[in-house]
Write a protein that holds these residues in place. Structure first.
Motif, PDB file in Angstrom:
ATOM      1  N   UNK B 172      47.343  50.521  39.146  1.00 37.08           N
ATOM      2  CA  UNK B 172      47.566  49.424  38.344  1.00 37.08           C
ATOM      3  C   UNK B 172      46.068  48.402  38.834  1.00 37.08           C
ATOM      4  N   UNK B 173      45.951  48.470  39.965  1.00 33.64           N
ATOM      5  CA  UNK B 173      44.790  47.510  40.352  1.00 33.64           C
ATOM      6  C   UNK B 173      43.605  48.140  39.672  1.00 33.64           C
ATOM      7  N   UNK B 174      43.241  49.420  39.789  1.00 33.85           N
ATOM      8  CA  UNK B 174      42.266  49.981  39.406  1.00 33.85           C
ATOM      9  C   UNK B 174      41.927  49.485  37.776  1.00 33.85           C
ATOM     10  N   UNK B 175      43.403  49.761  37.027  1.00 34.75           N
ATOM     11  CA  UNK B 175      43.113  49.742  35.733  1.00 34.75           C
ATOM     12  C   UNK B 175      42.433  48.082  35.251  1.00 34.75           C
ATOM     13  N   UNK B 176      43.130  47.174  36.166  1.00 32.48           N
ATOM     14  CA  UNK B 176      42.799  45.881  35.898  1.00 32.48           C
ATOM     15  C   UNK B 176      41.263  45.383  36.252  1.00 32.48           C
ATOM     16  N   UNK B 177      40.946  46.087  37.222  1.00 34.54           N
ATOM     17  CA  UNK B 177      39.658  45.700  37.926  1.00 34.54           C
ATOM     18  C   UNK B 177      38.627  46.217  36.309  1.00 34.54           C
ATOM     19  N   UNK B 178      38.989  47.424  36.058  1.00 32.12           N
ATOM     20  CA  UNK B 178      38.031  47.820  34.885  1.00 32.12           C
ATOM     21  C   UNK B 178      38.215  47.128  33.806  1.00 32.12           C
ATOM     22  N   UNK B 179      39.511  46.762  33.476  1.00 29.29           N
ATOM     23  CA  UNK B 179      39.404  45.882  32.240  1.00 29.29           C
ATOM     24  C   UNK B 179      38.748  44.671  32.449  1.00 29.29           C
ATOM     25  N   UNK B 180      38.889  43.877  33.739  1.00 33.04           N
ATOM     26  CA  UNK B 180      38.224  42.615  33.844  1.00 33.04           C
ATOM     27  C   UNK B 180      36.481  42.937  33.618  1.00 33.04           C
ATOM     28  N   UNK B 181      35.908  44.288  34.037  1.00 33.42           N
ATOM     29  CA  UNK B 181      34.680  44.511  34.155  1.00 33.42           C
ATOM     30  C   UNK B 181      34.438  44.595  32.617  1.00 33.42           C
ATOM     31  N   UNK B 182      35.327  45.362  31.922  1.00 37.62           N
ATOM     32  CA  UNK B 182      34.974  45.247  30.379  1.00 37.62           C
ATOM     33  C   UNK B 182      34.978  44.041  29.750  1.00 37.62           C
ATOM     34  N   UNK B 183      35.762  43.328  30.016  1.00 35.99           N
ATOM     35  CA  UNK B 183      35.854  42.025  29.429  1.00 35.99           C
ATOM     36  C   UNK B 183      34.691  40.986  29.907  1.00 35.99           C
ATOM     37  N   UNK B 184      34.089  41.120  30.939  1.00 36.44           N
ATOM     38  CA  UNK B 184      32.933  40.339  31.352  1.00 36.44           C
ATOM     39  C   UNK B 184      31.913  40.939  30.583  1.00 36.44           C
ATOM     40  N   UNK B 185      31.662  42.181  30.481  1.00 43.00           N
ATOM     41  CA  UNK B 185      30.755  42.620  29.809  1.00 43.00           C
ATOM     42  C   UNK B 185      30.565  42.443  28.255  1.00 43.00           C
ATOM     43  N   UNK B 186      31.702  42.609  27.631  1.00 40.71           N
ATOM     44  CA  UNK B 186      31.782  42.392  26.258  1.00 40.71           C
ATOM     45  C   UNK B 186      32.342  40.844  25.665  1.00 40.71           C
TER      46      UNK B 186
END
Lengths: 254, 332
Positions: B172-186
């Motif tokens: 779960x933690x990794x999924x959210x880390x990646x999601x936030x990364x994506x959010x920051x980028x886009x």
């Protein structure tokens, strides 16, 4: 239109890639038609009980059996749609920026890929047991085109049926209940003239008969007198099924 | 500016019987992370499916970036992407192939395709397994692949239905880390459904609580918790004799909302424990009282849920949650 075509190509590519990873289903589904040709065909051929206007019975039924097995594949392909409804794939496709019509047509036509692979497995076996095909590659290619498009129509028909079935188990039952009558009430195993009048009437609206007739003409008999009519019948069948399946598609997701 | 999502008195009745949504009013600001929190069967998925144009509302209207989801469905679908709760990738082909097929279905031009796929694989941390069959992926990897698929269209808003259901805490933690990364980028707006309170608490900028087809509370996690009542700071004091004048004096301090004694502990009710603590300890010191132990009790979103719906979220969720997780496991 262009989007529909592209979507169709993507779906076809999906099927090719799936087959690239795992072809077990195609092989195991080929067992039954091969038994029809090798055992049933040989036995009935030697009895000569069914008049097939000059050609050996085994040659007569080979196109019928090929079409039967490719049609089964297409009809059970509708099952994939039910499975994809259970999973989230359909939902995701519905939110994609493409029309629903193109999803239905794309999915349906992709079943043609499986159908062609199926036919490609059965053909050599038929050649080995002595079925004589017309030695013209153009006819063979045209026959495959017919099989491809007919499969799309049958797959669309199965999507239509699937849209009324909410569970896979129900669909399995209905699938059997549709495919066997289609097969027996067609010219796949015997000429239509031998059937009782009621069945003969039914075979006029049975799309399978037209497909078998076209493919039999192209592969075995070289009799093209009905070919144009057969092709028109298949085209009409496809169009009607595409439209009905697209309309009823909404049911699948609700 | 248009809201990312706007729902006006949305009602959805299934088969004329089951009322899944019962007048939802909701606005969601663009470019934040928004959580719709509620037990299973509260109407979360129905709302999301209406917003993503899969279902039509029975009555009421909904807009995504100002576009009506019923009338401008085609335009809405160009702006949104969606990750359903159930698995939405093909398991019998590889991760890369899934992205490729989806890219083609989404109509991403050939020239951009490879770049987009690479980027998506990169952000979701799937580059090293892209050639393997999805069947061999873990639950968390499948989720990240699904999010990668949803990234391909460069959406303005991404809808995620229970993005971490059935995943272990690490995944779960990794999924959210990646999601936030994506959010920051886009700079994409994220709208997710969840019945995990901690998930809404940790990752959402903004939360709406939904129960029985109605939005019952709305705000940031902090605001919601404050709405329940304050936080309690308990002091265990050395040789402390409760004297009413002292309690009265504490009560008069700034930021203090109430004082009471419990098991010889001095309990002070405040709005925000962290910011009030220095002032209170200073006061206690000035009275020459020495503190042995301090503990802080904060309300949880579960308390919030209890206040607005009269039931505990955990209990409401439990059985259907188990069923859902088992279902996911069976799916592979």
């Amino acid at each position: 239109m262009m989007a529909t075509f592209k979507n169709m190509l993507a779906m076809i590519e999906l099927e090719l890639r799936r087959l690239g990873h795992d072809r077990t289903e195609i092989y195991s589904r080929a067992v039954q038609p091969i038994l029809w040709i090798v055992i049933y065909g040989n036995v009935m051929s030697s009895i000569r009980a069914i008049p097939t206007s000059g050609i050996p019975y085994i040659d007569f039924i080979t196109p019928g059996v090929i079409i039967q097995s490719t049609t089964f594949i297409s009809i059970f392909y509708g099952l994939t749609i039910v499975w994809e409804r259970d999973s989230g794939i359909l939902k995701k496709l519905l939110v994609a920026p493409v029309s629903r019509y193109s999803i239905v047509v794309g999915r349906a036509m992709a079943s043609g890929v499986r159908a062609i692979f199926q036919a490609l497995i059965i053909l050599p076996v038929a050649v080995i047991v002595g079925v004589r095909f017309l030695p013209n590659p153009m006819y063979l290619i045209l026959a495959f085109v017919v099989i491809f498009f007919a499969s799309g129509g049958f797959a669309a028909a199965s999507i239509l049926v699937a849209s009324f079935m909410k569970t896979r188990e129900r669909f399995m039952g209905i699938g059997q209940a549709i495919t066997m009558p289609l097969f027996f009430a067609s010219n796949a195993l015997y000429p239509v003239q031998l059937m009782p009048p009621i069945l003969r009437e039914f075979s006029i609206v049975n799309p399978l008969s037209y497909v078998v007739d076209a493919v039999r003409g192209l592969l075995i008999t070289g009799n093209f007198s009905n070919l144009l009519g057969d092709l028109i019948a298949i085209a009409v069948f496809d169009m009607v099924m595409f439209i009905l399946a697209s309309i009823s598609f909404r049911r699948i997701i609700e | 500016m248009d809201f990312a999502v706007q729902a006006k008195n949305l009602v959805k009745v299934y088969n004329g019987k089951v009322k899944a949504l019962d007048g939802v009013d909701l606005t969601v600001e663009a470019s934040g992370t928004f959580a719709l929190l509620g037990p299973n069967g509260a109407g979360k998925t129905t709302l999301m499916r209406i917003l993503t144009t899969q279902l039509k509302p029975s009555t009421g209207e909904a807009y995504v970036f100002g576009l009506n989801v019923t009338r401008d469905g085609g335009k809405v679908r160009k702006l949104v992407s969606y990750v359903p709760q159930e698995m939405s990738v093909w398991t019998d082909i590889s991760g890369y192939e899934n992205l490729l097929i989806y890219a083609k279905i989404f109509g991403i031009p050939r020239l951009e395709r490879e770049k987009m796929i690479d980027e998506a694989l990169d952000i979701m941390g799937l580059n090293n397994v892209k050639g393997e069959l999805v069947r061999t992926y873990s639950g968390g990897m499948v989720r990240r692949l699904e999010i990668a698929c949803a990234m391909l269209v460069k959406p303005k808003i991404m809808f995620l239905d229970e993005p971490t259901i059935g995943l272990d805490p690490g995944a779960r933690k990794i999924v959210w880390e990646k999601l936030n990364l994506f959010k920051k980028e886009y700079g994409v707006t994220i709208f997710f459904n969840t019945h995990y309170m901690d998930e809404a608490d940790l990752y959402a900028d903004d939360i709406a609580i939904i129960d029985q087809g109605k939005v019952v509370a709305r705000g940031t996690s902090e605001e919601l918790k404050h709405s329940v009542g304050g936080e309690i700071i308990s002091f265990t004091l050395e040789n402390f004799q409760s004297e009413s004048w002292l309690l009265e004096e504490i009560r008069r301090l700034k930021l203090v909302r109430g004082v009471f004694m419990e098991n010889k502990d001095l309990n002070i009710l405040v709005d925000d424990a962290e910011s009030s603590l220095p002032c209170i300890t200073d006061f206690l010191k000035s009275k020459a009282l020495s503190v042995n132990r301090i503990s802080i009790t904060k309300p949880t979103l579960d308390d919030v849920f209890l206040k607005y719906t009269g039931g505990r979220l955990e209990e409401k969720g439990r059985i259907s949650d188990v069923r859902q997780v088992r279902y996911m496991i069976r799916r592979g």
